[in-house]
Design a protein around this motif. Structure first.
Motif, PDB file in Angstrom:
ATOM      1  N   GLY A  77       0.818  -1.208   0.000  1.00 50.10           N
ATOM      2  CA  GLY A  77       0.000   0.000   0.000  1.00 50.10           C
ATOM      3  C   GLY A  77       0.850   1.256   0.000  1.00 50.10           C
ATOM      4  N   SER A  78       1.956   1.236   0.742  1.00 50.12           N
ATOM      5  CA  SER A  78       2.860   2.387   0.745  1.00 50.12           C
ATOM      6  C   SER A  78       3.485   2.584  -0.631  1.00 50.12           C
ATOM      7  N   ALA A  79       3.827   1.476  -1.278  1.00 58.19           N
ATOM      8  CA  ALA A  79       4.349   1.570  -2.640  1.00 58.19           C
ATOM      9  C   ALA A  79       3.306   2.182  -3.574  1.00 58.19           C
ATOM     10  N   ALA A  80       2.032   1.836  -3.359  1.00 59.53           N
ATOM     11  CA  ALA A  80       0.957   2.395  -4.189  1.00 59.53           C
ATOM     12  C   ALA A  80       0.855   3.906  -4.015  1.00 59.53           C
ATOM     13  N   ILE A  81       1.044   4.377  -2.780  1.00 64.98           N
ATOM     14  CA  ILE A  81       1.013   5.826  -2.533  1.00 64.98           C
ATOM     15  C   ILE A  81       2.157   6.508  -3.283  1.00 64.98           C
ATOM     16  N   GLY A  82       3.347   5.911  -3.230  1.00 68.43           N
ATOM     17  CA  GLY A  82       4.471   6.465  -3.974  1.00 68.43           C
ATOM     18  C   GLY A  82       4.205   6.490  -5.470  1.00 68.43           C
ATOM     19  N   VAL A 235       5.927   3.377   5.423  1.00 73.82           N
ATOM     20  CA  VAL A 235       5.649   4.571   4.614  1.00 73.82           C
ATOM     21  C   VAL A 235       6.936   5.323   4.297  1.00 73.82           C
ATOM     22  N   VAL A 236       7.774   5.504   5.313  1.00 73.37           N
ATOM     23  CA  VAL A 236       9.021   6.253   5.125  1.00 73.37           C
ATOM     24  C   VAL A 236       9.962   5.527   4.155  1.00 73.37           C
ATOM     25  N   SER A 241      10.743   5.942  -2.242  1.00 69.78           N
ATOM     26  CA  SER A 241      11.437   5.053  -3.184  1.00 69.78           C
ATOM     27  C   SER A 241      10.663   4.887  -4.477  1.00 69.78           C
ATOM     28  N   PHE A 242       9.341   4.817  -4.386  1.00 72.59           N
ATOM     29  CA  PHE A 242       8.531   4.573  -5.580  1.00 72.59           C
ATOM     30  C   PHE A 242       8.183   5.869  -6.314  1.00 72.59           C
ATOM     31  N   ILE A 249      10.808   5.128 -13.506  1.00 72.79           N
ATOM     32  CA  ILE A 249      10.806   6.320 -14.363  1.00 72.79           C
ATOM     33  C   ILE A 249      11.259   5.956 -15.772  1.00 72.79           C
ATOM     34  N   GLN A 250      12.317   5.151 -15.867  1.00 71.45           N
ATOM     35  CA  GLN A 250      12.825   4.781 -17.182  1.00 71.45           C
ATOM     36  C   GLN A 250      11.849   3.893 -17.941  1.00 71.45           C
ATOM     37  N   LYS A 251      11.066   3.106 -17.242  1.00 70.56           N
ATOM     38  CA  LYS A 251      10.027   2.341 -17.928  1.00 70.56           C
ATOM     39  C   LYS A 251       8.990   3.278 -18.541  1.00 70.56           C
ATOM     40  N   THR A 252       8.632   4.357 -17.839  1.00 72.72           N
ATOM     41  CA  THR A 252       7.645   5.291 -18.399  1.00 72.72           C
ATOM     42  C   THR A 252       8.190   6.032 -19.615  1.00 72.72           C
ATOM     43  N   PHE A 253       9.522   6.107 -19.767  1.00 72.13           N
ATOM     44  CA  PHE A 253      10.105   6.721 -20.963  1.00 72.13           C
ATOM     45  C   PHE A 253       9.703   5.962 -22.225  1.00 72.13           C
TER      46      PHE A 253
END
Length: 380
Positions: A77-82, A235-236, A241-242, A249-253
């Motif tokens: 869930g924390s990764a989802a927030i990131g 969360v911290v 990290s995400f 980020i490079q995948k979104t490129f």
């Protein structure tokens, strides 16, 4: 050889075959690094989500669910927030800059925004840390092989590293993205069928809550059961990290447009928030059906082998294996692009041809896979 073993062998061969087939379409460095910036948003969504469901989500989070209950949701869930912040702020802006200036890596952005020394320093730091991350994924896969086939960890690590390196090293992001589609389909089918069966085997929601004992049932079935300190710790660690993960980020490129990059990241965040319940519930199920595990992080592999029927256990293990492989290839993607583009071309051969850069990128993927494998063999 059981049906579970057969399924996993067939699946591994299928992944390697798919990766090698896609590799034939990779003819220049832009195909390897950013898939020619030609991937539709739904493919970027799939490769992001597959990358984010890795060893942490399928080994660490179920182990946390085994110990703490439903509040293990905060792991993914924390990764989802990131990822939500990645989609809202970072991905669209970075994609526009990448398309405008021809960025292949986050290192390209760092040199454009600051200078080459910042790029090289960050790339060197990331390389050391990312090799360790890759070794963690390989160790998790080796644990799965130990449970599935009784293989010593060294052989499980060798098999995992071989499969990963074969399907990724030739095609880079293009191979990773399309193979991740197959892996994500396996994840959806495997976990989608395993959760209802496991829920029933544990005696439903009442059985899950009672797994920790009557006194702890209330907190064990609560999203805040691990306490504020535990939640803030996750969360911290995960949210920042995400937001700025170079691999994500490079995948979104690789998306066709900045809007497509944003939509893919936002869809990934929503799906990850839903998926976050899966490892928590499976960990709780493992405690209900197999209390007293010495190593709680073996909860999910043991659940698939001992509680689920063989055919479903095979699918569950294939889903587990797919999750760890897809996350590992995102890490290997960071390693190969960072070494080839941010260190080799930026420092050693600024005048490298496109063909040379592609060859070094492929070689860097092999080198990263070998180093991660060697580290996985010596780490506890």
């Amino acid at each position: 050889m059981t049906i579970t073993h057969v399924l996993l062998v067939v699946y591994a061969v299928l992944l390697m075959g798919a990766g090698l087939w896609v590799t034939r379409r990779v003819r220049e460095s832009g195909d390897f690094f950013v898939a020619g910036r030609a991937l539709p948003a739904w493919v970027i969504f799939a490769t992001l989500l597959a990358a984010n469901i890795g060893a942490g989500s399928t080994v660490g989070a179920p182990g946390l669910g085994y110990r703490e209950g439903l509040s293990a949701w905060w792991w993914s869930g924390s990764a989802a927030i990131g990822c939500l912040l990645l989609g809202l702020v970072v991905a669209p802006r970075m994609h526009r800059l990448a398309a405008e200036h021809g960025f292949y890596t986050v290192g390209d952005f760092l040199e454009w925004r600051f200078d080459r020394s910042v790029r090289v320093l960050i790339a060197a730091i990331l390389w050391v840390g990312t090799v360790a991350l890759l070794s963690g994924q390989i160790i998790a896969m080796a644990w799965a092989f130990e449970v599935i086939a009784g293989l010593p960890r060294i052989w499980g690590a060798l098999l995992s590293g071989l499969i990963l390196t074969v399907y990724f090293s030739g095609g880079g992001l293009m191979a990773s993205a399309w193979v991740n589609l197959l892996q994500l389909a396996t994840l959806v089918v495997g976990f989608g069928l395993a959760v209802p069966y496991a829920w029933s085997a544990a005696g439903g929601w009442d059985g899950l809550r009672a797994a920790a004992g009557p006194e702890a049932a209330s907190s064990y079935g609560s999203l805040t059961g691990m306490g504020l300190a535990g939640i803030l710790g996750l969360v911290v660690i995960f949210v920042p990290s995400f937001i700025v993960s170079p691999g994500l980020i490079q995948k979104t490129f690789g998306a066709r447009t900045a809007v497509g990059a944003a939509r893919a990241a936002l869809g990934n965040a929503a799906a990850l928030a839903v998926f976050a319940f899966v490892p928590a519930i499976l960990g709780m199920t493992a405690r209900a059906t197999n209390p007293g595990l010495e190593n709680s992080e073996m909860a999910l592999p043991l659940l698939t082998m001992e509680v689920l029927p063989p055919w479903l256990g095979g699918l569950g293990l294939a889903a587990l294996f797919a999750a760890e492989l897809s996350s590992a290839d995102a890490i290997l993607f960071m390693l190969s692009t960072s070494l080839s583009r941010d260190l080799y071309q930026a420092v050693l051969r600024p005048g490298a041809t496109d063909r040379q850069l592609l060859q070094v990128g492929r070689g860097a993927a092999v080198a990263g896979g070998v180093l991660g494998l060697l580290l996985a063999m010596v780490l506890p």
